[in-house]
Design an enzyme around this catalytic site. Sequence first.
Site, short mmCIF file in Angstrom:
data_model
loop_
_atom_site.label_atom_id
_atom_site.label_comp_id
_atom_site.label_asym_id
_atom_site.label_seq_id
_atom_site.Cartn_x
_atom_site.Cartn_y
_atom_site.Cartn_z
N GLY B 34 0.99 -1.20 0.02
CA GLY B 34 -0.03 -0.01 -0.05
C GLY B 34 0.74 1.32 0.07
O GLY B 34 0.06 2.39 -0.18
N CYS B 243 -27.75 -9.15 -15.89
CA CYS B 243 -27.35 -8.71 -17.34
C CYS B 243 -28.23 -8.85 -18.59
O CYS B 243 -28.90 -10.34 -18.37
CB CYS B 243 -25.74 -9.53 -17.48
SG CYS B 243 -25.28 -9.26 -19.12
N CYS B 246 -26.35 -12.00 -20.88
CA CYS B 246 -26.17 -13.37 -20.35
C CYS B 246 -27.01 -13.79 -19.04
O CYS B 246 -26.79 -14.81 -18.50
CB CYS B 246 -24.78 -13.43 -20.01
SG CYS B 246 -24.04 -12.56 -18.69
N CYS B 268 -23.06 -6.85 -18.71
CA CYS B 268 -21.92 -7.11 -17.85
C CYS B 268 -20.82 -6.00 -18.49
O CYS B 268 -20.67 -5.66 -19.64
CB CYS B 268 -21.41 -8.24 -18.07
SG CYS B 268 -22.23 -9.80 -17.49
N CYS B 274 -19.10 -12.00 -19.67
CA CYS B 274 -20.24 -12.16 -20.50
C CYS B 274 -20.46 -13.07 -21.67
O CYS B 274 -21.26 -13.95 -21.89
CB CYS B 274 -20.56 -10.69 -20.89
SG CYS B 274 -22.49 -10.53 -21.42
#
Lengths: 259, 295
Positions: B34, B243, B246, B268, B274
Amino acid sequence: MTQDLPLLSVRRLGKSYGARTGCRDVSFDIHAGEVLAVVGESGSGKSTLLNVLSTQLAPTTGEIHYRMRDGVMRDVFALSDAERRFLLRTDWGFVHQDPAQGLRMTVSAGANVGERLMAVGQRHYGHIRHTAVDWLGRVEIDAGRIDDAPRSFSGGMRQRLQIARNLVTHPRLVFMDEPTGGLDVSVQARLLDLLRGLVADLGLSVVIVTHDLAVARLLSHRIMVMRHGTVIETGLTDQVLDDPREPYTQLLVSSVLQV
Amino acid sequence: MNAPTLTGYNFAYLDEQTKRMIRRAILKAIAIPGYQVPFASREMPMPYGWGTGGVQVTASVIGPQDVLKVIDQGSDDTTNAVSIRAFFARTAGVATTTATADATIIQTRHRIPEAPLTDGQILVYQVPIPEPLRFLEPRETETRTMHALEEYGLMHVKLYEDIARHGHIATTYAYPVRVAGRYLMDPSPTPKFDNPKMHMSPALQLFGAGREKRIYAVPPYTRVVSLDFEDHPFEVNRFDKPCALCGAHGVYLDEVVLDDRGGRMFVCSDTDHCGTRQEQGHRGDLSTPREGSAA
């Protein structure tokens, strides 16, 4: 025993900017609940002294000891950066003359008050907000303004908000740099009234820098008169203002307009 | 190997000394999860803001055996993704793919793939502004001190403002996280939907900011916690519908405007995810009818 120790002890403090002197050879003690006014004309070293006291400037000579919450006197310039910054945002407060310097102008009043709480680890929104509402009330700001940004506040409100922001962590020592500067007289009077109440209620120790002797008279117990960077007269406020000893203090006292 | 490698360039465009310098920065970043490590960012043959940081990181870690996937907002076929993929295909001669599972290095802008990442994969983020405290504290010297002393209260001031204004934490992307209980980190402008995927991820996550000249990292299996309040806990974005192509639930969706009469669909954002689902026979509300089904 620790109650006998001063809260802040300053010895032979001096700050020079190269060949120029900001202030020199300043020594005093402040005990808990005591208000010390530092008066003098522009350029007398008041602000330099305040900036050194609040560790924003490093002194050239001398030392400052502070009684920490555990009762131990510590040299504030020997503290680590982390300790000093923690002290500055919990146990100390600093009220600037210009509220824009002491506030975050882009975030709401509530966040301004809550910032110190979040800095010391409070993570409950409801509690933070409740404390913010409480403090806005204490400094006579309508709780309905909690989500407004300080830039929409008047000068007097900004100054009161700055005071609330500083006092929210219950500091023991607050530095004030001309807190009433730039405010009109009636607003000044209300602010002084408020400050006097808060200082008495919370038992704050205050170092207040001002060129306004009326402010010193109203707020402070003791007074320190500065000229050319040195302290020329100290004493109880009433005593110094009613019976000034030094010619310069006499001049200062007599230059106050009598209405 | 889908294109002949360009001659006259070193492998993966950057010279070896530059790669060494960047690898050192990456190693340091991995050692201090980080923490933003400064590095001598180079001019790349693309404008700042197009992923110069990510490209430099990818160029430094890529080898001839790697398989590269590049996504932009989850999509494999937008300009940015296509050109960066072509860039490495031509300068490093590496194989490229659009399948998340087949890739060893995935360079990404603004998304984490829906398919779970696995051991040995590297996810490289393109980062515009690495400093999460930047808009609250403009001084770099001050933000560095704040990181050094772990003074992160200010970040909560921003979240407080969100709740005060909107009633909930309205930050939806670049949502700040604490890495390994220490450093505050900007996960780059990924939607906060993807924040939980960073937590304990088996993949190595590297972040490159070219313009700001910073590299930071999240090593595999590292704690990544999104900041929040006790009474306003962190939540990911939710979607009302699955979605439209899909039928997937629990994925991040993009809004696509269909016409000028208010028609729209949600699909998606991860095109590979997808596509894979559609090949497996999943269908959404707006999919074209399956071959062989009733006309």
